[in-house]
Design an enzyme around this catalytic site. Structure first.
Site, short mmCIF file in Angstrom:
data_model
loop_
_atom_site.label_atom_id
_atom_site.label_comp_id
_atom_site.label_asym_id
_atom_site.label_seq_id
_atom_site.Cartn_x
_atom_site.Cartn_y
_atom_site.Cartn_z
N HIS A 68 -14.65 -53.12 -12.29
CA HIS A 68 -15.33 -54.18 -11.85
C HIS A 68 -14.48 -55.21 -12.33
O HIS A 68 -14.16 -55.51 -13.58
CB HIS A 68 -16.66 -54.31 -11.96
CG HIS A 68 -17.05 -54.29 -13.49
ND1 HIS A 68 -17.38 -55.72 -13.67
CD2 HIS A 68 -17.51 -53.66 -14.32
CE1 HIS A 68 -18.00 -55.44 -15.08
NE2 HIS A 68 -18.08 -54.28 -15.34
N ASP A 180 -15.34 -57.16 -20.60
CA ASP A 180 -16.24 -56.29 -19.64
C ASP A 180 -16.19 -56.87 -18.50
O ASP A 180 -16.95 -57.79 -18.04
CB ASP A 180 -17.64 -56.13 -19.96
CG ASP A 180 -18.55 -55.43 -19.32
OD1 ASP A 180 -17.87 -54.52 -18.63
OD2 ASP A 180 -19.66 -55.58 -19.65
N GLU A 212 -20.86 -55.66 -9.89
CA GLU A 212 -21.31 -54.69 -10.95
C GLU A 212 -22.35 -55.18 -11.74
O GLU A 212 -23.24 -54.48 -12.05
CB GLU A 212 -20.15 -54.19 -11.76
CG GLU A 212 -20.48 -52.80 -12.34
CD GLU A 212 -20.96 -53.16 -13.52
OE1 GLU A 212 -21.46 -52.17 -14.31
OE2 GLU A 212 -21.08 -54.40 -14.26
N GLU A 213 -22.25 -56.44 -12.20
CA GLU A 213 -23.18 -56.89 -13.23
C GLU A 213 -24.47 -57.19 -12.59
O GLU A 213 -25.43 -57.54 -13.39
CB GLU A 213 -22.48 -58.25 -13.90
CG GLU A 213 -21.13 -58.09 -14.72
CD GLU A 213 -21.49 -57.11 -15.90
OE1 GLU A 213 -22.72 -56.99 -16.36
OE2 GLU A 213 -20.62 -56.92 -16.75
N HIS A 322 -20.65 -58.52 -24.01
CA HIS A 322 -21.55 -59.70 -23.18
C HIS A 322 -21.75 -60.81 -24.22
O HIS A 322 -22.67 -61.58 -24.21
CB HIS A 322 -22.83 -59.13 -22.67
CG HIS A 322 -22.74 -58.39 -21.15
ND1 HIS A 322 -23.83 -58.44 -20.46
CD2 HIS A 322 -21.76 -57.81 -20.81
CE1 HIS A 322 -23.33 -57.61 -19.22
NE2 HIS A 322 -22.24 -57.36 -19.62
#
Length: 355
Positions: A68, A180, A212-213, A322
């Site tokens: 992603h 990420d 995606e998140e 994150h």
């Protein structure tokens, strides 16, 4: 430029290009330009997924590879009369890391600098010092003198990101926000480039997915459209090799020891064994990770597309996920690339993945 500098240049450009869920256009353009010479076809679907097709000598099995391209961020939800902003997270943002962060707000063609602020420690009451402020208790200062002043340079609904930069640490280790899953994007980009002159026995679909998140939305639509036989997701895995984390609770995943290969109900056990065998035969170091439930990745949706997809999850170890100072070893990215090339160049039509 040697390979180390080339790798750092690529990951720096990937991580420093904005792209929160629903606003992936900038990162999509960057990736498109990186891979356009190495694909037979490139498609951007209605949701914004970037789908790069490499045609093989046979039409089965059809293989989807997914990383992603969206990262966490926020949107402007309120402007008060004094010109201070309030923000709403888009994706999982830890409120503990937000205070004092510089940010970038994207308004039309302009970029506005701001800072996420709170009371100075000198002015906090005792009770205030003992609790973590919620994100909606913080404000953003862009230097505006009033709401009207602020509205001249920003609008409600503008999106923003933390203003971080990618830096080298010791050896091949780097730090940045956005790893990420820009690390996974880098793996797919490098794999596509390495496969340029390699005849693969399958049709390959490299998906740089969106959103995606906030629920793996891009993976749902792209996998439904492609209807693959095999799906391999490239993600990041929590590095547990830091103080305060227990390996008996979270697993034993460390930087510099190769990709983490998942096992669990989201993963086809025969495909898992095939990937392990390729890693062992290729002398590629790897680590094992157990997921006893649906993984919090695009994989959980790809697996149940149409009548089902044989799936696998390969992840690059990552510390401090994150945050704005995620840490990763570039050697793990290159080991993951090598593993994918070995898997894709030798995966035959007659492989039996039925359970």
């Amino acid at each position: 430029m040697d390979s180390n500098n080339s790798d750092f240049d690529l990951i720096k450009r990937l991580t420093e290009t904005p792209g929160i869920p629903g606003h992936e256009e900038n990162i999509r353009v960057l990736i498109h330009n990186e891979v356009k010479e190495f694909c037979d076809e490139i498609i951007v679907d209605k949701l914004g997924n970037l789908i790069c097709v490499k045609k093989g000598s046979k039409d089965k099995p059809k293989i989807l590879l997914c990383a992603h391209m969206d990262t966490i961020g926020f949107m402007i939800k309120y402007i008060d009369s004094d010109g201070f902003l309030r923000i709403q997270p888009v994706g999982g943002i830890d409120p503990r890391i937000t205070i004092g962060q510089p940010i970038l707000i994207f308004h039309e063609e302009n970029i506005v600098n701001g800072v996420i602020a709170s009371k100075p420690i000198h002015l906090l009451e005792k009770k205030e010092r003992e609790k973590v402020k919620k994100i909606d208790e913080l404000h953003v200062d862009i230097g505006a003198k009033s709401k009207e002043d602020a509205l001249e340079i920003i609008s409600l609904g503008d999106f923003g990101v933390f203003n971080y930069s990618c830096k080298k640490l010791s050896h091949s280790v780097i730090t940045s926000g956005g790893l990420d899953d820009r690390a996974g994007c880098m793996v797919l980009i490098k794999t596509l480039k390495e496969l340029k002159d390699v005849e693969t026995p399958n049709e390959l679909y490299f998906i740089f997915s969106v959103q995606e998140e906030i629920g793996a939305r891009g993976a749902i639509t792209s996998a439904f459209n492609i209807d693959p036989d095999i799906g391999i997701v490239v993600e990041v895995a929590h590095g547990i090799d830091v103080p305060g984390l227990k390996k008996d609770k979270h697993g034993d995943i460390s930087l510099g020891k190769g990709p983490a290969i998942d096992m669990g109900p989201n993963v086809n056990p025969k495909l898992f064994k095939y990937i392990i065998k390729k890693a062992e035969n290729g002398n590629i170091s790897f680590q094992l990770r157990v997921h006893g439930r649906a993984t919090p990745t695009d994989l959980r949706h790809i697996q149940i597309t149409h009548t089902g997809v044989s799936t696998a999850l390969i992840s690059v170890p990552l510390r401090y996920m994150h945050t704005t100072i995620e840490v990763m070893d570039l050697k793990d990215i290159n080991r993951t690339v090598k593993l994918l090339i070995d898997v894709l160049s030798k995966l035959k039509k007659d492989i039996n993945l039925k359970l």
